[in-house]
Design a protein around this motif. Structure first.
Motif, PDB file in Angstrom:
ATOM      1  N   CYS A   1       0.704  -1.055   0.032  1.00  0.00           N
ATOM      2  CA  CYS A   1      -0.027   0.286  -0.115  1.00  0.00           C
ATOM      3  C   CYS A   1       0.525   1.067  -0.105  1.00  0.00           C
ATOM      4  N   THR A   2       0.241   2.259  -0.609  1.00  0.00           N
ATOM      5  CA  THR A   2       1.095   3.365  -0.504  1.00  0.00           C
ATOM      6  C   THR A   2      -0.292   4.439   0.064  1.00  0.00           C
ATOM      7  N   THR A   3      -0.806   4.672   0.110  1.00  0.00           N
ATOM      8  CA  THR A   3      -1.655   5.118   0.259  1.00  0.00           C
ATOM      9  C   THR A   3      -2.549   4.875   1.849  1.00  0.00           C
ATOM     10  N   LEU A   4      -3.635   5.504   2.951  1.00  0.00           N
ATOM     11  CA  LEU A   4      -4.078   5.254   3.663  1.00  0.00           C
ATOM     12  C   LEU A   4      -5.623   4.667   3.095  1.00  0.00           C
ATOM     13  N   ASP A   5      -6.051   5.133   2.178  1.00  0.00           N
ATOM     14  CA  ASP A   5      -7.405   4.265   1.874  1.00  0.00           C
ATOM     15  C   ASP A   5      -6.676   2.981   1.343  1.00  0.00           C
ATOM     16  N   GLN A   6      -5.513   3.426   0.285  1.00  0.00           N
ATOM     17  CA  GLN A   6      -5.175   0.993   0.162  1.00  0.00           C
ATOM     18  C   GLN A   6      -5.141   0.512   1.445  1.00  0.00           C
ATOM     19  N   VAL A   7      -5.024   1.259   2.605  1.00  0.00           N
ATOM     20  CA  VAL A   7      -4.168   0.676   3.692  1.00  0.00           C
ATOM     21  C   VAL A   7      -5.367  -0.504   4.685  1.00  0.00           C
ATOM     22  N   GLU A   8      -6.712   0.887   4.612  1.00  0.00           N
ATOM     23  CA  GLU A   8      -7.968   0.305   5.057  1.00  0.00           C
ATOM     24  C   GLU A   8      -8.195  -0.678   4.653  1.00  0.00           C
ATOM     25  N   GLU A   9      -8.257  -0.873   2.549  1.00  0.00           N
ATOM     26  CA  GLU A   9      -8.549  -1.487   1.576  1.00  0.00           C
ATOM     27  C   GLU A   9      -7.841  -3.163   1.658  1.00  0.00           C
ATOM     28  N   ALA A  10      -7.349  -3.160   2.252  1.00  0.00           N
ATOM     29  CA  ALA A  10      -6.177  -4.286   2.733  1.00  0.00           C
ATOM     30  C   ALA A  10      -6.452  -4.638   4.343  1.00  0.00           C
ATOM     31  N   LEU A  11      -6.689  -4.023   5.374  1.00  0.00           N
ATOM     32  CA  LEU A  11      -7.471  -4.048   6.049  1.00  0.00           C
ATOM     33  C   LEU A  11      -8.721  -5.231   6.490  1.00  0.00           C
ATOM     34  N   ALA A  12      -9.462  -4.413   5.694  1.00  0.00           N
ATOM     35  CA  ALA A  12     -10.605  -5.494   5.424  1.00  0.00           C
ATOM     36  C   ALA A  12     -10.241  -6.601   5.020  1.00  0.00           C
ATOM     37  N   ALA A  13      -9.396  -6.363   3.809  1.00  0.00           N
ATOM     38  CA  ALA A  13      -8.893  -8.003   2.803  1.00  0.00           C
ATOM     39  C   ALA A  13      -8.906  -9.079   3.820  1.00  0.00           C
ATOM     40  N   VAL A  14      -7.477  -8.893   5.174  1.00  0.00           N
ATOM     41  CA  VAL A  14      -6.881  -9.721   5.254  1.00  0.00           C
ATOM     42  C   VAL A  14      -8.322 -10.217   6.876  1.00  0.00           C
ATOM     43  N   GLY A  15      -9.172  -9.308   6.943  1.00  0.00           N
ATOM     44  CA  GLY A  15     -10.139  -9.785   7.525  1.00  0.00           C
ATOM     45  C   GLY A  15     -10.131  -9.510   9.449  1.00  0.00           C
ATOM     46  N   GLU A  16     -11.480  -9.377  10.255  1.00  0.00           N
ATOM     47  CA  GLU A  16     -10.682  -9.397  11.868  1.00  0.00           C
ATOM     48  C   GLU A  16     -11.030 -11.087  12.729  1.00  0.00           C
ATOM     49  N   THR A  17     -10.512 -11.999  11.931  1.00  0.00           N
ATOM     50  CA  THR A  17     -10.575 -13.179  12.063  1.00  0.00           C
ATOM     51  C   THR A  17      -8.492 -13.793  12.913  1.00  0.00           C
ATOM     52  N   ASN A  18      -8.039 -12.947  12.549  1.00  0.00           N
ATOM     53  CA  ASN A  18      -6.263 -13.242  12.456  1.00  0.00           C
ATOM     54  C   ASN A  18      -6.206 -11.423  13.274  1.00  0.00           C
ATOM     55  N   PRO A  19      -5.283 -11.641  13.909  1.00  0.00           N
ATOM     56  CA  PRO A  19      -4.706 -10.232  13.996  1.00  0.00           C
ATOM     57  C   PRO A  19      -4.062  -9.543  13.162  1.00  0.00           C
ATOM     58  N   TYR A  20      -3.752  -8.667  12.305  1.00  0.00           N
ATOM     59  CA  TYR A  20      -3.312  -7.539  11.814  1.00  0.00           C
ATOM     60  C   TYR A  20      -2.350  -7.457  11.617  1.00  0.00           C
ATOM     61  N   VAL A  21      -1.258  -7.270  10.196  1.00  0.00           N
ATOM     62  CA  VAL A  21       0.123  -7.876  10.349  1.00  0.00           C
ATOM     63  C   VAL A  21       0.337  -6.725  10.064  1.00  0.00           C
ATOM     64  N   VAL A  22       1.266  -5.791  10.159  1.00  0.00           N
ATOM     65  CA  VAL A  22       1.972  -4.892   9.308  1.00  0.00           C
ATOM     66  C   VAL A  22       3.141  -4.252   9.336  1.00  0.00           C
ATOM     67  N   LYS A  23       3.606  -4.212   8.224  1.00  0.00           N
ATOM     68  CA  LYS A  23       5.310  -3.989   8.466  1.00  0.00           C
ATOM     69  C   LYS A  23       6.116  -2.475   7.461  1.00  0.00           C
ATOM     70  N   ASP A  24       6.591  -2.422   8.176  1.00  0.00           N
ATOM     71  CA  ASP A  24       6.926  -0.777   7.172  1.00  0.00           C
ATOM     72  C   ASP A  24       8.094  -1.482   6.046  1.00  0.00           C
ATOM     73  N   ASP A  25       7.640  -0.615   5.061  1.00  0.00           N
ATOM     74  CA  ASP A  25       8.968  -1.835   3.541  1.00  0.00           C
ATOM     75  C   ASP A  25      10.106  -1.362   3.688  1.00  0.00           C
ATOM     76  N   GLY A  26      10.465  -0.724   4.811  1.00  0.00           N
ATOM     77  CA  GLY A  26      12.169  -0.512   4.150  1.00  0.00           C
ATOM     78  C   GLY A  26      13.220  -1.716   5.965  1.00  0.00           C
ATOM     79  N   LEU A  27      14.507  -1.084   6.146  1.00  0.00           N
ATOM     80  CA  LEU A  27      14.624  -1.153   7.185  1.00  0.00           C
ATOM     81  C   LEU A  27      14.592  -0.896   8.274  1.00  0.00           C
ATOM     82  N   ALA A  28      14.245  -1.790   9.506  1.00  0.00           N
ATOM     83  CA  ALA A  28      13.874  -1.180  10.645  1.00  0.00           C
ATOM     84  C   ALA A  28      14.420  -1.549  11.792  1.00  0.00           C
ATOM     85  N   ALA A  29      15.430  -2.944  11.981  1.00  0.00           N
ATOM     86  CA  ALA A  29      16.114  -3.150  12.842  1.00  0.00           C
ATOM     87  C   ALA A  29      15.238  -4.140  13.797  1.00  0.00           C
TER      88      ALA A  29
END
Ligand code: AMP
Ligand code: GLY
Length: 436
Positions: A128-156
């Motif tokens: 995702c590159t926008t917050l709208d896409q993030v909202e769509e993606a969160l809806a698509a992965v669903g609520e039954t499992n935890p959400y997994v959100v990852k920064d694209d770049g290096l973050a130690a």
């Protein structure tokens, strides 16, 4: 051999420790070891050089001045900065991927693209590159499992949030997007993977691959995986509970296809492909790729490696892995417990005196590796970072290795420091199950 190692953590101390001691069992001549920048623990085994490991020109100049035979790059930052490219261009035998190949770690979106092209099983990603896409993606992965959100770049290791709280997931995604310039803003949302995690380090010379002994690490700061993610609080190997044939499966379904795909694209991968796996009920899935040895798993994995490490690195750097005899392992178990500074992983306290390391190393089978340490004006060893020391113990089995590690770590005194007391405990109690 004259070897230059880049880095300053306990992982690099483990690498140097192995290189410094391998002549004892292999009968070969002792190596001349150089490290930039290193730490006081490494300084006892190698000559340290105050050179910026992330500066390609500075590293090449140092390597040429020293006339080294082999360059071993420990951490991801110099790899992503192109140090391996500069060294190879200068004709230096180098163990570590090019900047292009290091994107397997440097960009989660790129890693997912390679996995898709190579048919490697992983969690389905939503880039995702926008917050709208993030909202769509969160809806698509669903609520039954935890959400997994990852920064694209290096973050130690701290760019990933796994949470059942949708607001927290959204907030992290927003923070990731805002932390970068608009044209580089990218965050990856993905399916949640259940099941135990395993780290497999795969050596590659660009064509051939060899897997090291699987290990498990402990990313959360507190016992029972409580609290925030860290750079790693402990590790152990081998995994008594891992399914038969796991290593072969990793080679044939993950590592070889990935290495082949990188070669096909003209960006061959030379170095360690760190395969982070989840053994889910639906099968083995890749959680992440890294392009270097993992910390703290390396501290335990190398403690069991009987084949001289220099031979492995040399073969990787020279494209001769296929000729290297099968890797040999000591029939022992290794447990690593990380001693962290007060308030790590928030704002760790630094500058506190550390004592008792010598006492800790008197415990049989134990050695202590430095990470966040430095020498103060009086020559005392003081803390200088979040993860301060790795206490590595080998023993006949998990119980013995754990007992030794914990007997040793209580002898180390550092005001306000903390460590997990449950490293390898579930495995020792046979409480880890893999559903297949
Ligand atoms: P990464 O930076 O991708 O290694 O992620 C750091 C940690 O977050 C991993 O070691 C896992 O513990 C967790 N994690 C990452 N991706 C997932 C996923 N898809 N499902 C469950 N946990 C994950
Ligand atoms: N052990 C986790 C890492 O090295 O990224």
């Amino acid at each position: 051999m004259k070897i230059l190692v880049l880095g300053s953590g306990a992982r690099e101390h483990a690498i140097v420790h192995s290189l410094a001691h391998e002549h004892a069992s292999s009968g070969q001549a002792q190596h001349e070891l150089h490290v930039a920048p290193g730490n006081p623990g490494i300084g006892a085994l190698a000559q340290l050089h105050a050179v910026d490991a992330n500066d390609p020109d500075a590293v090449v100049t140092l390597a040429q001045q020293l006339d080294i035979d082999l360059l071993m790059i420990g951490p991801e930052a110099p790899l992503v900065a192109g140090v391996a490219d500069a060294a190879r261009a200068a004709g230096i035998a180098t163990f570590g991927p090019s900047a292009q190949a290091a994107r397997l770690e440097g960009s989660k979106a790129f890693a997912k693209e390679i996995m898709a092209a190579a048919g490697v099983p992983t969690a389905r990603p939503y880039v995702c590159t926008t917050l709208d896409q993030v909202e769509e993606a969160l809806a698509a992965v669903g609520e039954t499992n935890p959400y997994v959100v990852k920064d694209d770049g290096l973050a130690a290791g701290k760019g990933v949030v796994v949470t059942t709280d949708r607001d927290e997931a959204l907030a992290h995604a927003q923070a990731c997007l805002e932390a970068r310039t608009p044209d580089a803003a990218k965050v990856v949302i993905e399916e949640y993977l259940d099941g135990p995690e395993v780290s497999v380090f795969v050596v590659s010379d660009g064509t051939t691959v060899r897997a090291l002994s699987p290990a498990q690490d402990f990313k959360r700061v507190g016992n029972d995986d409580a609290g925030p993610n860290t750079g790693g609080m402990g590790a152990y190997t081998p995994l008594t509970w891992a399914p038969q044939g796991l290593t072969e499966e990793v080679i044939t379904t993950i590592a070889q296809p990935t290495i082949d795909e990188m070669a096909r694209r003209g960006t061959p991968f030379v170095g360690i492909l760190y395969v982070g796996l989840a053994l889910t009920s639906a099968g083995t899935r890749v959680v992440e790729f890294n392009v270097r040895f993992g910390d703290p798993e390396t501290q335990s994995v190398l403690a069991r490696l009987e084949t001289p490490l220099s031979q492995v690195l040399w073969a990787g750097a020279h494209g001769t892995l296929a000729q290297l005899p099968e890797l040999q392992w000591r029939d022992e178990t290794s447990v690593t417990v990380v001693l962290a500074a007060r308030d790590y992983p928030n704002t760790p306290a630094v500058g506190d005196v550390i004592t008792g390391v010598d006492e800790a190393e008197k415990v049989p089978g134990v050695h202590v590796l430095h990470a966040g340490t430095r020498r103060d004006e009086s020559g005392a060893i003081v803390s200088s970072g979040g993860r301060v020391l790795s206490v590595v113990a080998v023993g006949a089995d998990l119980d013995e290795a754990r007992a030794r590690a914990y007997e040793a770590i209580v002898r180390i005194v550092l005001d306000g420091s903390h460590y997990r007391t449950d490293i390898a405990l579930k495995a020792a109690r046979n409480e880890i199950t893999v559903t297949r």
